[in-house]
Write a protein that holds these residues in place. Structure first.
Motif: not given
Length: 389
Positions: A178-185, A360-364, A110-116, A319-321
Motif C-alpha cells: 500500500d504505497r504512498l503517493p510521491r509528490p514532487m519537491s 497518510r502522507i501527513s496526518d495532522r 507486478a502484484p497489482a497487475t496479477v490481481n487485475r 516515479w516522476v510522471t
C-alpha cells in the motif's frame, strides 16, 4: 497470440484478441464488445484484452478449454502469472528486480497487475455465465472478507449496520504494498518548468499542478470549459477526442483556480500561440506546419514532452510522471489545511479511499498526538518548520 488494437478516424476503437493462428477468439471478443457497450474506457478494453491473453496462454499450456477451467486451476494460474517475464518499459528500467534475458531487460508482472488479471478473468466468467455460454460456477468468485470488516479505519457507508453491502475478496490474490503517493519537491517543480519552452506545455502542466487535473482532463478541455471571469475550469466527461483521450471519472466537476498565474498562462497560450485558423473546440492543439497541425495532442505526446523536460532538468526518476503533478497538488492542498471531503470533491474521486492516501502522507492528528506525547503541544513550532512531514 496477439491483441489487435485499431483506432478508426472517427475516434472509435476496436480491440480484438487473436489466437496463435491469427483467428479471433470469439468468446473473449464478445466479452470485449460487452465492455465497450457498457461504455468502458479504451484503456480498460486494451488492459482486459492483454489480461485474458495471459489466461489463454495458460489454458494452452495446460491443454484446457476455457469451459474446463475450475477452482483448483486458479492456484496453478497464480503460479503461472508469477513466473511470467515481460520486457521492461522505459519508465521502469531502473527497478531492482529486473533480469536480463537474451540481452533484454525483463521483470515479473507486478502484484497489482496479477490481481487485475485475476479480476479480469473473474469478470470474463461472470459474463460467460450471464450470456449462457457457461453453465458452471465462476472459478474466481468472491467471498465475504471478514478481515476487512474488522479494520476500523476503512470507509464505511452511512448507516453501515443497516447496509446490505459486505466487503468481498477473491480466494486467490497477491498481497500488494500500500504505497504512498510521491509528490514532487519545489526544486523539482521549478527545474521542470524552467525546461518548458512553449506556452502550450506550460499551460497543460500548470493545470495539472495547480488544479489537480488528470492528464486526460487537461488534454480534453474545450475552449468553453475555461471560465476566466469566474476563475474556474469545468471538467466534463466526453468521448469526442480523436486520440482516445477522456476523463477517467464520470463525475463532472468544477475546479476553482484563484491563483491568477494558471489562467494567465492558459489565456496567453490561447491568445498568442494556439493556431487560430481551425475550428477545433479543444484548448490545446498541435502548432507548427507539420501534418499534425491543428490536431489535439494525445497521451503519448504529453508523456514525451514531460519526460524530455525531466531529462533536461536532470530530475528523471521512474516515479516522476505527469500524474505526479496531481499527487503534488493534492498533497499541497491537504498540508495547507483543506478538509478531506473538500479535497475529494476537488480531485473528482468517487471513493473517499482514493483521497485518504494523501492523509497518510501527513496526518495532522497523528502529528498533534505525537507533539502532545512529547509535551510540545503548547510550544510553537520553529519558524519555517511545518507541523507535518
Amino acid at each position: 497470440m496477439a491483441v489487435r488494437n485499431t483506432l478508426f478516424p472517427n475516434g472509435q476503437r476496436s480491440v480484438l484478441l487473436l489466437d496463435d493462428a491469427g483467428e479471433p477468439v470469439q468468446v473473449v471478443n464478445d466479452y470485449l464488445r460487452h465492455l465497450a457497450a457498457r461504455n468502458c474506457s479504451p484503456n480498460t478494453l486494451i488492459a482486459y484484452a492483454h489480461d485474458l491473453q495471459h489466461l489463454w496462454r495458460f489454458l494452452t499450456q495446460q491443454r484446457l478449454e476455457w469451459q474446463e477451467f475450475r477452482v483448483w486451476h486458479t492456484v496453478e494460474l497464480l503460479g503461472y502469472l508469477r513466473s511470467v517475464r515481460i520486457p521492461l518499459s522505459p519508465r521502469r528500467r531502473s527497478i531492482a528486480e529486473a533480469l536480463t534475458i537474451d540481452g533484454r531487460a525483463m521483470a515479473q508482472l507486478a502484484p497489482a497487475t496479477v490481481n487485475r488479471i485475476l479480476a479480469a478473468v473473474s469478470s470474463f466468467y461472470d459474463f460467460a455465465i450471464l450470456s449462457a455460454q457457461l453453465d458452471s460456477a465462476n472459478p474466481l468468485e468472491k467471498t465475504l472478507d471478514h478481515q476487512q470488516q474488522r479494520v476500523t479505519s476503512r470507509h464505511r457507508p452511512f448507516m453501515d449496520g443497516a447496509s446490505r453491502q459486505r466487503p468481498l475478496r477473491r480466494r486467490v490474490s497477491v498481497k500488494t504494498v500500500d504505497r504512498l503517493p510521491r509528490p514532487m519537491s519545489d526544486e523539482q517543480i521549478d527545474a521542470l518548468f524552467a525546461e518548458l519552452h512553449c506556452q502550450r506545455d506550460r499551460a497543460i502542466l500548470r493545470l495539472m499542478l495547480d488544479g489537480g487535473l488528470r492528464p486526460g482532463e487537461a488534454l480534453g478541455l474545450h475552449l468553453e470549459d475555461v471560465r476566466y471571469g469566474q476563475r474556474r475550469i469545468m471538467v466534463r466527461y466526453r468521448n469526442d477526442h480523436p486520440k482516445g483521450v477522456r476523463a477517467k471519472s464520470r463525475f463532472e466537476r468544477v475546479v476553482d483556480l484563484h491563483d491568477p498565474t494558471t489562467l494567465e498562462i492558459v489565456n496567453m497560450y490561447v491568445m498568442t500561440e494556439r493556431p487560430n485558423d481551425g475550428d477545433s473546440p479543444f484548448v490545446f492543439l498541435v502548432g507548427g506546419a507539420g501534418r499534425r497541425r491543428l490536431e489535439p495532442p494525445g497521451y503519448p505526446a504529453l508523456f514525451k514532452l514531460f519526460i524530455r523536460a525531466c531529462e533536461r532538468a536532470k530530475i528523471r526518476e521512474p516515479w516522476v510522471t505527469p500524474h505526479s503533478l496531481r499527487h503534488t497538488h493534492a498533497t499541497r492542498m491537504w498540508e495547507a489545511g483543506m478538509r478531506e471531503l473538500t479535497l475529494q470533491k476537488r480531485l473528482g474521486h468517487a471513493s473517499p479511499e482514493s483521497t485518504r492516501i494523501y492523509t497518510r502522507i501527513s496526518d495532522r492528528q497523528v502529528v498533534a498526538d505525537y507533539r502532545q506525547a512529547l509535551g510540545l503541544d503548547h510550544v510553537e513550532p520553529m519558524s519555517g518548520v511545518p507541523l507535518t512531514t
